[in-house]
Design an enzyme around this catalytic site. Structure first.
Site, PDB file in Angstrom:
ATOM      1  N   ARG A 136       0.926  11.721  -9.279  1.00 53.55           N
ATOM      2  CA  ARG A 136       1.265  10.320  -8.965  1.00 53.55           C
ATOM      3  C   ARG A 136       2.614   9.936  -9.559  1.00 53.55           C
ATOM      4  NH1 ARG A 136      -3.267   7.621  -6.831  1.00 53.55           N
ATOM      5  NH2 ARG A 136      -5.276   8.285  -7.644  1.00 53.55           N
ATOM      6  N   PHE A 149       0.049  16.492   3.962  1.00 56.82           N
ATOM      7  CA  PHE A 149      -0.513  15.836   2.783  1.00 56.82           C
ATOM      8  C   PHE A 149       0.572  15.683   1.725  1.00 56.82           C
ATOM      9  CE2 PHE A 149      -2.937  15.116  -1.021  1.00 56.82           C
ATOM     10  CZ  PHE A 149      -3.883  14.216  -0.567  1.00 56.82           C
ATOM     11  N   GLU A 182       0.848  -1.196   0.000  1.00 56.09           N
ATOM     12  CA  GLU A 182       0.000   0.000   0.000  1.00 56.09           C
ATOM     13  C   GLU A 182       0.886   1.249   0.000  1.00 56.09           C
ATOM     14  OE1 GLU A 182      -2.458   1.592  -0.676  1.00 56.09           O
ATOM     15  OE2 GLU A 182      -4.005   1.598   0.856  1.00 56.09           O
ATOM     16  N   ASP A 183       0.343   2.363  -0.472  1.00 54.25           N
ATOM     17  CA  ASP A 183       1.124   3.599  -0.528  1.00 54.25           C
ATOM     18  C   ASP A 183       1.333   4.203   0.859  1.00 54.25           C
ATOM     19  OD1 ASP A 183      -1.579   4.275  -0.273  1.00 54.25           O
ATOM     20  OD2 ASP A 183      -1.638   5.572  -2.033  1.00 54.25           O
ATOM     21  N   ASP A 231      -2.780   6.072   6.829  1.00 59.34           N
ATOM     22  CA  ASP A 231      -3.164   7.368   7.392  1.00 59.34           C
ATOM     23  C   ASP A 231      -3.994   7.085   8.656  1.00 59.34           C
ATOM     24  OD1 ASP A 231      -3.535  10.156   7.476  1.00 59.34           O
ATOM     25  OD2 ASP A 231      -5.290  10.074   6.193  1.00 59.34           O
TER      26      ASP A 231
HETATM   27  P1  IMP Z   1      -6.874   5.700   5.610  1.00 61.69           P
HETATM   28  O1  IMP Z   1      -8.025   4.766   5.523  1.00 61.69           O
HETATM   29  O2  IMP Z   1      -7.252   6.978   6.311  1.00 61.69           O
HETATM   30  O3  IMP Z   1      -5.630   5.092   6.217  1.00 61.69           O
HETATM   31  O4  IMP Z   1      -6.600   6.188   4.127  1.00 61.69           O
HETATM   32  C1  IMP Z   1      -5.562   5.741   3.388  1.00 61.69           C
HETATM   33  C2  IMP Z   1      -5.703   6.246   1.965  1.00 61.69           C
HETATM   34  O5  IMP Z   1      -5.922   7.671   1.942  1.00 61.69           O
HETATM   35  C3  IMP Z   1      -4.415   6.027   1.221  1.00 61.69           C
HETATM   36  O6  IMP Z   1      -4.407   4.774   0.565  1.00 61.69           O
HETATM   37  C4  IMP Z   1      -4.388   7.197   0.256  1.00 61.69           C
HETATM   38  O7  IMP Z   1      -5.092   6.862  -0.917  1.00 61.69           O
HETATM   39  C5  IMP Z   1      -5.129   8.299   0.971  1.00 61.69           C
HETATM   40  N1  IMP Z   1      -4.188   9.229   1.639  1.00 61.69           N
HETATM   41  C6  IMP Z   1      -3.952   9.350   2.963  1.00 61.69           C
HETATM   42  N2  IMP Z   1      -3.027  10.292   3.220  1.00 61.69           N
HETATM   43  C7  IMP Z   1      -2.648  10.783   2.023  1.00 61.69           C
HETATM   44  C8  IMP Z   1      -1.684  11.780   1.615  1.00 61.69           C
HETATM   45  O8  IMP Z   1      -0.973  12.434   2.401  1.00 61.69           O
HETATM   46  N3  IMP Z   1      -1.593  11.993   0.267  1.00 61.69           N
HETATM   47  C9  IMP Z   1      -2.315  11.318  -0.642  1.00 61.69           C
HETATM   48  N4  IMP Z   1      -3.221  10.371  -0.315  1.00 61.69           N
HETATM   49  C10 IMP Z   1      -3.385  10.108   1.002  1.00 61.69           C
HETATM   50 MG    MG Z   2      -4.777   4.437  -1.608  1.00 58.59          MG
END
Ligand code: IMP
Ligand code: MG
Length: 175
Positions: free
Chosen positions: A163, A150, A97-98, A101
């Site tokens: 991206r 962000f 995963e990238d 968060d």
């Molecule tokens: P989570 O469910 O809040 O952990 O969301 C994770 C997803 O939110 C990641 O897979 C990203 O697609 C997006 N995301 C969270 N933080 C960032 C950021 O700083 N930049 C870009 N996308 C983000």
């Molecule tokens: Mg994502």
């Protein structure tokens, strides 16, 4: 309003860390093969670079999910937009995963994938924002812990842009 991207992690730093992760993962999975699942779209750039650095046999698959609920906060209930092509039965699965968060998306996804007959399901994320965590989820492998900013690049987008940046940057708005 003008927009610019400030470098947080240079291309050299990111590539060096991915090489280290590849070596570590190759050691820990010695004698096994790994079924790598890339989470689209953000995880795809990292997944390709990581897979190139893994020396044990690798097979790959992709999954695409979207979060229900408001646009800025993920709800934790995810909709599978593109499902896996291959079965996970008997495999050593590594989810790539990238970023983690709040942790809502990935914890839901990990539970879903753990119910599909794999020997084990581990998680590797390029970035981790621990300050933002709402759901307790720990990755087995993390590239970098970053502050609550962000970020874009290396697969991560702001409104579907950036991206393709070969580094991790922070979007700044000049008024
Ligand atoms: P989570 O469910 O809040 O952990 O969301 C994770 C997803 O939110 C990641 O897979 C990203 O697609 C997006 N995301 C969270 N933080 C960032 C950021 O700083 N930049 C870009 N996308 C983000
Ligand atoms: Mg994502």
């Amino acid at each position: 309003m003008a927009e610019r991207v400030e470098v947080l992690l240079s291309e050299e730093k990111v590539n060096a860390r991915i090489r280290e992760l590849g070596e570590l993962i190759s050691k820990e999975y010695a004698g096994k093969s790994i079924h790598v699942i890339g989470i689209l779209k953000g995880g795809s750039f990292f997944m390709c670079e990581l897979a190139k650095r893994i020396t044990v046999p690798v097979s790959i698959d992709f999954m695409s999910v979207s979060s229900y609920g408001s646009s800025t906060e993920s709800s934790g209930v995810v909709k599978v937009v593109k499902d896996l092509d291959e079965s996970l039965i008997g495999k050593h699965v590594l989810v790539v995963e990238d970023i983690i968060d709040t942790g809502r998306t990935i914890s839901y996804l990990m539970e879903l994938l753990k119910g599909k007959g794999a020997v084990d399901v581990k998680l590797c994320a390029l970035l981790d924002k621990p300050e933002r965590r709402v759901v307790d989820v720990k990755a087995d492998y993390i590239g970098f812990q970053i502050p609550d900013e962000f970020v874009v690049g290396y697969g991560l987008d702001y409104a579907q842009r950036y991206r393709n940046l070969p580094y991790i940057g922070i979007v700044k708005f000049d008024s």
